[in-house]
Motif scaffolding. Sequence first.
Motif, PDB file in Angstrom:
ATOM      1  N   ARG A  80      34.913  -5.421   6.205  1.00 14.55           N
ATOM      2  CA  ARG A  80      33.506  -5.656   5.867  1.00 14.55           C
ATOM      3  C   ARG A  80      32.991  -4.484   5.034  1.00 14.55           C
ATOM      4  NH1 ARG A  80      30.085  -5.115   9.355  1.00 14.55           N
ATOM      5  NH2 ARG A  80      31.291  -3.966  10.918  1.00 14.55           N
ATOM      6  N   VAL A  81      32.158  -4.797   4.029  1.00 14.46           N
ATOM      7  CA  VAL A  81      31.605  -3.761   3.165  1.00 14.46           C
ATOM      8  C   VAL A  81      30.101  -3.984   3.024  1.00 14.46           C
ATOM      9  CG1 VAL A  81      31.762  -2.557   0.952  1.00 14.46           C
ATOM     10  CG2 VAL A  81      33.776  -3.749   1.865  1.00 14.46           C
ATOM     11  N   ASN A  82      29.334  -2.975   3.390  1.00 10.41           N
ATOM     12  CA  ASN A  82      27.873  -3.028   3.297  1.00 10.41           C
ATOM     13  C   ASN A  82      27.350  -1.731   2.695  1.00 10.41           C
ATOM     14  OD1 ASN A  82      27.097  -5.618   4.811  1.00 10.41           O
ATOM     15  ND2 ASN A  82      28.437  -4.619   6.305  1.00 10.41           N
ATOM     16  N   ALA A  83      26.055  -1.715   2.440  1.00 12.23           N
ATOM     17  CA  ALA A  83      25.396  -0.507   1.955  1.00 12.23           C
ATOM     18  C   ALA A  83      24.127  -0.275   2.745  1.00 12.23           C
ATOM     19  CB  ALA A  83      25.055  -0.628   0.468  1.00 12.23           C
ATOM     20  N   VAL A  84      23.708   0.966   2.805  1.00 12.69           N
ATOM     21  CA  VAL A  84      22.404   1.320   3.356  1.00 12.69           C
ATOM     22  C   VAL A  84      21.571   1.860   2.197  1.00 12.69           C
ATOM     23  CG1 VAL A  84      23.105   3.666   4.030  1.00 12.69           C
ATOM     24  CG2 VAL A  84      21.219   2.540   5.214  1.00 12.69           C
ATOM     25  N   ASN A  85      20.306   1.444   2.145  1.00  8.89           N
ATOM     26  CA  ASN A  85      19.403   1.829   1.060  1.00  8.89           C
ATOM     27  C   ASN A  85      18.256   2.661   1.631  1.00  8.89           C
ATOM     28  OD1 ASN A  85      20.999   0.144  -0.524  1.00  8.89           O
ATOM     29  ND2 ASN A  85      19.511  -1.524  -0.545  1.00  8.89           N
ATOM     30  N   PRO A  86      18.432   3.973   1.756  1.00  7.26           N
ATOM     31  CA  PRO A  86      17.344   4.795   2.304  1.00  7.26           C
ATOM     32  C   PRO A  86      16.176   4.911   1.332  1.00  7.26           C
ATOM     33  CG  PRO A  86      19.473   5.926   2.452  1.00  7.26           C
ATOM     34  CD  PRO A  86      19.645   4.770   1.519  1.00  7.26           C
ATOM     35  N   GLY A  87      14.980   5.004   1.896  1.00  8.96           N
ATOM     36  CA  GLY A  87      13.830   5.425   1.118  1.00  8.96           C
ATOM     37  C   GLY A  87      13.888   6.929   0.932  1.00  8.96           C
TER      38      GLY A  87
END
Length: 250
Positions: free
Chosen positions: A170-177
């Motif tokens: 599985r491949v995901n990303a996190v998008n921090p502010g």
Amino acid sequence: MTHPLQGLTAIVTGGASGIGAAIAHRLREDGARVAVFDLDPDAAADANLAVRVDVADDASVVGGIERVVAELGGIDILVNNAGIGAQGDVAANSEEEWHTVWDVNVVGIARVSRAALSHLRASSAAAICNTSSIAATVGLPQRALYSATKGAVLALTRAMAADHLREGIRVNAVNPGTADTPWIGRLLSSADDPLAERAALAARQPHGRLVTAEEVAGAVAYLVSPRAGSTTGVGLAVDGGMEGLRLRND
């Protein structure tokens, strides 16, 4: 499940400071054995193994991966967090800086991922999480180069998710502010009025404050956990509502 990552081995690039250090700490709390890749491995406070790795150098990356496998026995989780910032509009950065930031923020993810891929294929709980940014999904002033790289990270995440889903990865990303990190601290210290600049950064996020590194780490810990077994190809915003909310000022 008290320790959802028990028995798993994770790599966190850029894991000796800021968001990366918070991620390494959280993954260890959740039971993982954690290897930190960083230019300053001595600064890694939460690691079973800390290795000096330059994600812009393929030989360095391959050597780091080999050492993790030899000393920790395999790789189940990869967090591609290493990155560098840049300021200015599209004309502000030199040709050299464009190549340098792109090489670290985008190609660095490809280098580490491809070096780890055969080991991830051998895992029954393989997961990759890439650190993207709010800059990938919202137009921010004076962040042209940085935004371009983080937009590429988000697109790369989706492509990797499609390529490797049937291999069990599985491949995901996190998008921090805008997060309260040493990099933001350096930006604020160079501002004419650091307090006013900090207030402005906090105010542009609907919940009215900077994101904490621990909040980002919590999102990453979920995305790489077997608890998120049906989650792949996602960019998870941790931004106080900045991407999706438009609140009234009353």
